[in-house]
Write an enzyme that holds these catalytic residues in place. Structure first.
Site, PDB file in Angstrom:
ATOM      1  CG  ASP A  70      73.279 -28.108  94.113  1.00 58.52           C
ATOM      2  OD1 ASP A  70      73.772 -28.173  95.244  1.00 58.52           O
ATOM      3  OD2 ASP A  70      73.838 -27.554  93.148  1.00 58.52           O
TER       4      ASP A  70
ATOM      5  CE  LYS B 150      74.416 -22.036  99.196  1.00 59.56           C
ATOM      6  NZ  LYS B 150      74.208 -21.779 100.620  1.00 59.56           N
TER       7      LYS B 150
ATOM      8  N   GLY C  22      73.522 -28.817  89.894  1.00 60.62           N
ATOM      9  CA  GLY C  22      72.827 -28.468  88.670  1.00 60.62           C
ATOM     10  C   GLY C  22      73.753 -27.718  87.724  1.00 60.62           C
ATOM     11  N   GLY C  23      73.583 -27.935  86.421  1.00 67.41           N
ATOM     12  CA  GLY C  23      74.423 -27.256  85.439  1.00 67.41           C
ATOM     13  C   GLY C  23      75.843 -27.774  85.472  1.00 67.41           C
ATOM     14  CG  ASP C  24      80.461 -26.824  84.492  1.00 68.20           C
ATOM     15  OD1 ASP C  24      80.864 -27.835  83.896  1.00 68.20           O
ATOM     16  OD2 ASP C  24      81.225 -26.085  85.150  1.00 68.20           O
TER      17      ASP C  24
ATOM     18  CB  ILE D 275      79.240 -21.905  85.417  1.00 67.89           C
ATOM     19  CG1 ILE D 275      80.367 -22.068  84.386  1.00 67.89           C
ATOM     20  CG2 ILE D 275      78.436 -20.642  85.122  1.00 67.89           C
ATOM     21  CD1 ILE D 275      79.898 -22.131  82.955  1.00 67.89           C
TER      22      ILE D 275
ATOM     23  CB  THR E  71      76.631 -24.143  81.873  1.00 66.52           C
ATOM     24  OG1 THR E  71      76.195 -23.150  82.800  1.00 66.52           O
ATOM     25  CG2 THR E  71      76.828 -23.517  80.508  1.00 66.52           C
TER      26      THR E  71
ATOM     27  CG  MET F 277      70.155 -18.332  90.064  1.00 63.40           C
ATOM     28  SD  MET F 277      71.465 -18.441  91.314  1.00 63.40           S
ATOM     29  CE  MET F 277      72.922 -18.002  90.334  1.00 63.40           C
TER      30      MET F 277
END
Length: 239
Positions: free
Chosen positions: A37, A58, A89-91, A94, A119, A168
């Protein structure tokens, strides 16, 4: 026909290189191909110097690779490599579009494994020393985003819960605050906004829902907005 490779959907965590799991780091070091990502940091990619790296970023509001194209790239990678990593990124589970990628890979018989990541909401709570739950004040938490597909525009309702975490949330700050006030939330409800969680340029702002209606300006990285009485700053707390 050659055997298909295996694909791992790996959570990179919020950004800092040392917040990826040991399993995730080990698999990165073994990967033949890594599709990553835009939010994956250059430092994280240092963990896979041997791999072919493909950016499939994205970013909200920016030109990005279509999800259908990413799905096909994953399938193609599994046809030409033994160990493929989709680094998110994160998990992955989610707001990571994992369902779409899992469906595409399972449809053609590719073996897939999920490696969870930290996350962003949990990392933000740690970075700000602000628990998302608090005895007698908050016993429920909801993660939500205003980014949704056009055909699901009726899914944009804000959850009813003690602590709200908006992923976001930078561009949607004003609309979110106005909707919360319209639904009876107190104007002085505490809000914590954190940009670039866990990274060297991390920034934290404290405000109220009323102040959130003025917006957050132009952020320079991913923004998480945490809302609720659990966000009240402790008397002797230092950020």
């Amino acid at each position: 026909m050659p055997a298909l490779g295996k694909v791992y959907l790996i959570g990179a965590g919020p950004g800092a290189q040392d917040l990826i799991t040991l399993r995730g780091a080990r698999l990165l070091a073994q990967a033949d191909i890594v599709l990553h990502d835009a939010l994956v940091t250059p430092e994280m990619l240092e963990l896979c110097p041997q791999a072919e790296k493909i950016s499939v970023g994205k970013r909200s509001g920016q030109r990005s690779v279509a999800q259908q194209v990413i799905n096909q790239q994953l399938v193609d990678a599994a046809h030409r490599a033994k160990l493929v990593v989709r680094l998110k990124g994160g998990d992955p589970m989610i707001f990571g579009r994992a369902d779409e990628e899992l469906r595409a890979l399972e449809e053609v018989g590719v073996d897939v494994e999920i490696v969870p990541g930290i996350t962003t909401a949990v990392a933000a709570a740690a970075a700000t020393k602000q628990p998302l739950t608090k005895r007698g004040i908050a016993r429920s938490v909801a993660f939500f985003t205003s980014s949704t597909a056009a055909e699901h525009s009726d899914h944009d309702a804000i959850p009813e819960t003690d602590t709200l975490i908006q992923y976001m949330g930078g561009r949607e700050a004003i609309a979110t605050a106005e909707r919360l006030l319209a639904h009876g939330h107190a104007p002085d409800t505490p809000v914590v906004v954190i940009e670039n969680v866990s990274r060297p340029d991390q920034q934290v702002q404290r405000m109220t829902i009323a102040e959130l209606t003025q917006g957050l300006g132009t952020p320079h990285g991913p923004v998480l907005v945490m809302i609720g009485q659990a966000m009240q700053q402790r008397e002797h707390q230092r950020d």
